[in-house]
Design an enzyme around this catalytic site. Structure first.
Site, short mmCIF file in Angstrom:
data_model
loop_
_atom_site.label_atom_id
_atom_site.label_comp_id
_atom_site.label_asym_id
_atom_site.label_seq_id
_atom_site.Cartn_x
_atom_site.Cartn_y
_atom_site.Cartn_z
N GLY A 31 44.33 32.48 43.74
CA GLY A 31 44.22 33.76 44.44
C GLY A 31 44.32 34.96 43.51
N HIS A 37 37.02 35.08 39.12
CA HIS A 37 37.00 34.15 40.26
C HIS A 37 35.66 34.25 41.00
CE1 HIS A 37 41.50 34.95 40.03
NE2 HIS A 37 41.46 33.64 39.98
N GLN A 61 52.85 23.76 38.63
CA GLN A 61 52.39 24.10 37.29
C GLN A 61 53.15 25.28 36.68
OE1 GLN A 61 48.32 24.79 38.88
NE2 GLN A 61 48.21 26.46 37.41
N GLY A 148 36.84 28.12 35.05
CA GLY A 148 36.53 29.15 34.07
C GLY A 148 36.88 28.69 32.66
N GLN A 149 35.99 29.05 31.74
CA GLN A 149 36.23 28.75 30.32
C GLN A 149 37.42 29.56 29.79
OE1 GLN A 149 35.04 26.39 28.60
NE2 GLN A 149 35.68 26.97 26.53
N LYS A 150 37.83 30.58 30.55
CA LYS A 150 39.04 31.34 30.21
C LYS A 150 40.21 30.38 29.96
CE LYS A 150 42.30 34.64 30.74
NZ LYS A 150 43.22 34.16 31.72
N VAL A 177 34.76 36.09 32.10
CA VAL A 177 34.38 37.44 32.54
C VAL A 177 35.43 38.41 32.00
CG1 VAL A 177 33.96 38.92 34.53
CG2 VAL A 177 33.24 36.52 34.59
N SER A 186 42.23 38.54 34.33
CA SER A 186 43.29 37.60 34.69
C SER A 186 44.09 38.20 35.84
CB SER A 186 44.20 37.37 33.49
OG SER A 186 45.41 36.76 33.92
#
Ligand code: AMP
Length: 284
Positions: A31, A37, A61, A148-150, A177, A186
């Site tokens: 979220g 996202h 996590q 995401g590759q983030k 992004v 983020s």
């Protein structure tokens, strides 16, 4: 867009869509949506008949002393943004729907999770990610899942668990992004005050400086890391880690030959930020 709270409701809705012949795309999230996202949701929309987004701040996590209790939450805003991106189902379960009383099972992906964020945040972090992602894959049974590759290490961990457990889902990694000044988007960027927000741009500048070093022929890990570290230091940032690793298996690299992944994590003000960039030796 429907908002669903239970596993049974999701299974019913997905089965109904499958009955119509729809393919299913899943975007797992915690979220506090931003354009990162939304880029995953749009990609899923382009490629799937039914788009499911999960919104679940996964306690498993987070470690003690991390930001579980303060993590930004605004379901109404998220629902509006997801609907605008063409999402069909928003699965926003309560914690006990995912972790019922007596929950005792964990998925551990060995090796890949020992380093970087696994070392910094502790083993529980990727165990929590792997467990919840496995559950979501079983609940939704998507054809494809979008990440995401983030979170580059997370993508590798998920790919490995899908391969090892023969899960029938295609993993799609989407580009990072960024804000106009380069800061990777983020949910945690809201923790940054004005001074930290300005300093945080040094993470991306560090990655770009490393790329410039490689373009310049300085391909040794020491040279690449020194270029990045100098940018961080100029903004008073001491990284939690700054490492050059294989984009395939996170093996440590001593130089950029073909592709290499440069990954950084740093605390900037009240936020812990991560970023990464793939570096390549470009043939001229
Ligand atoms: P999160 O809600 O932080 O767990 O992120 C949900 C998904 O969005 C993960 O697959 C992230 O990698 C992805 N994501 C987060 N930030 C970005 C970004 N700036 N660009 C692309 N994807 C992102």
């Amino acid at each position: 867009m429907k908002i669903l709270r239970t596993v049974a409701d999701v299974r019913r809705a997905v089965a109904e869509a499958r009955g119509r012949g729809a393919t299913v795309g899943l975007v797992p999230t915690m979220g506090a949506f931003h354009d990162g996202h939304l880029s995953l949701m749009r990609r899923a929309r382009d490629e799937s008949g039914l788009v499911v987004v999960s919104l679940f701040v996964n306690p498993a996590q987070f470690g003690a002393g991390e930001d579980l209790s303060t993590y930004p939450r605004d379901e109404r805003r998220d629902a509006e943004l997801a609907a605008g991106a063409g999402v069909d189902l928003l699965f926003a379960p309560p914690v006990d729907e995912i972790y019922p009383h007596g929950f005792a099972t964990s998925i551990h992906v060995a090796g890949l999770t020992d380093v970087l964020d696994g070392a910094s945040r502790g083993a529980h972090h990727f165990d929590g990610v792997a467990t919840v992602v496995t559950k979501l894959f079983h609940i939704v049974a998507p054809d494809a899942a979008y990440f995401g590759q983030k979170d580059a290490q997370q993508v590798l961990v998920v790919r490995r668990l899908v391969r090892d457990l023969d899960l029938p889902v295609r993993i799609v990694a989407c580009p990072i992004v960024r804000e106009p000044d380069g800061l990777a988007m983020s949910s945690r960027n809201v923790y940054l005050d004005a001074d930290s927000r300005a300093r945080a741009t040094a993470l991306n500048r560090a990655l770009v400086a490393a790329e410039a070093a490689v373009d310049d022929g300085r391909t040794g890990a020491d040279e690449v890391l020194a270029a990045a570290r100098a940018e961080l230091a100029a903004s008073g940032i001491e990284p939690e880690y700054l490492e050059l690793r294989s984009p395939h298996d996170l093996r440590e690299l001593d130089r950029v030959d073909s592709a290499a992944l440069l990954l950084v994590a740093a605390r900037v003000g009240a936020a812990r930020l991560i970023d990464n960039r793939t570096l390549e030796v470009r043939s001229s």
